[in-house]
Scaffold this motif. Structure first.
Motif: not given
Length: 254
Positions: A219-243
């Motif tokens: 229902e909610y997703i947090v995205v990490l890259d190289n140890g940093k949080k780069i995005s979070e939100g609903s699956p739809e928001q994360v899927r569309e995040d350019p980062r």
């Protein structure tokens, strides 16, 4: 309401920040995914939450208590259970004994009680057996309970780990790549199992590389890259995040 609150979480290994100033909340009763490419710091976050590592900076607040520097067994007793990316079962013990080991954190009997077996100890052991069987049935593990864990299929070993975690009576269960090694049918059954766990009012936090599973169940997703949080939100928001597309999901070439 946030059951788990991470604030400015940071962990260095040598000069490398495996987790770099990461903050996010896990709401009570939710299913939250933690995703990112290999080496993003996901499992390190899990190890910080469960006390395997101590953060160099930051807060980990669970159900109103600060977990930093608490030993792992106390964190389990407070209501956090986990599975592992690499299966960690007692492979020479039986399926039932593995599941029973999860309830150990709730048991009071010491060495002398186990030796002399007073009535209360026998009742406690029976309760552990009953809970273990209940959780094995809940995850759908219909096997000979006396067979050794090492003789189970890979998918069933995954289910046994989840049953053992549930036997601790957790408020939060942390799943580290639970679909690893599972076929399509097993993955679909896992998705339903995760929903069933949430329906028991147990909050779920998971790492998973199977993006279909993540987008389907979380229902909610947090995205990490190289140890940093780069995005979070609903699956739809994360899927569309350019980062996220650039760092993890990939960009389709025309």
């Amino acid at each position: 309401m946030a059951l788990l609150h991470l604030k400015n979480l940071t962990k260095y290994f040598g000069g490398l920040a495996a987790v770099d100033d990461v903050s996010f909340d896990v709401e009570e009763g939710s299913i939250v995914g933690l995703i990112g490419p290999n080496g993003a710091g996901k499992t390190t976050v899990f190890n910080l939450i469960t006390g395997h590592y101590v953060p160099d900076k930051g807060e980990i607040i669970f159900d109103g208590q600060n977990l930093v520097k608490k030993p792992t067994h106390q964190i389990v007793s407070l209501g956090i259970a986990r599975t592992f990316q690499t299966i960690r079962l007692f492979k020479e013990l039986s399926v039932l004994e593995n599941a029973m080991s999860g309830y150990h954190c709730r048991m009071k009997a010491g060495i002398f009680a186990c030796m002399f077996k007073p009535r209360w100890q026998r009742e406690e052991e029976k309760r552990a057996i009953d809970i273990a069987i209940k959780e094995l049935e809940f995850v759908g593990l219909k096997v000979d309970l006396e067979q050794k864990a090492k003789n189970l299929s890979y998918g069933n070993q995954r289910l046994l780990e989840i049953a053992r975690a549930l036997a601790t009576s957790p408020k939060l269960i942390i799943l580290d790549e639970p679909a690893g090694g599972m076929n399509d049918q097993e993955t679909q059954e896992l998705i339903q199992l995760i929903r069933n766990i949430r329906d028991r009012k147990i909050t779920v936090l998971l790492i998973e590389h199977d993006m279909n599973l993540v987008m389907d169940v979380c229902e909610y997703i947090v995205v990490l890259d190289n140890g940093k949080k780069i995005s979070e939100g609903s699956p739809e928001q994360v899927r569309e995040d350019p980062r996220v597309i650039e760092a993890y999901l990939g960009i389709d070439e025309e």
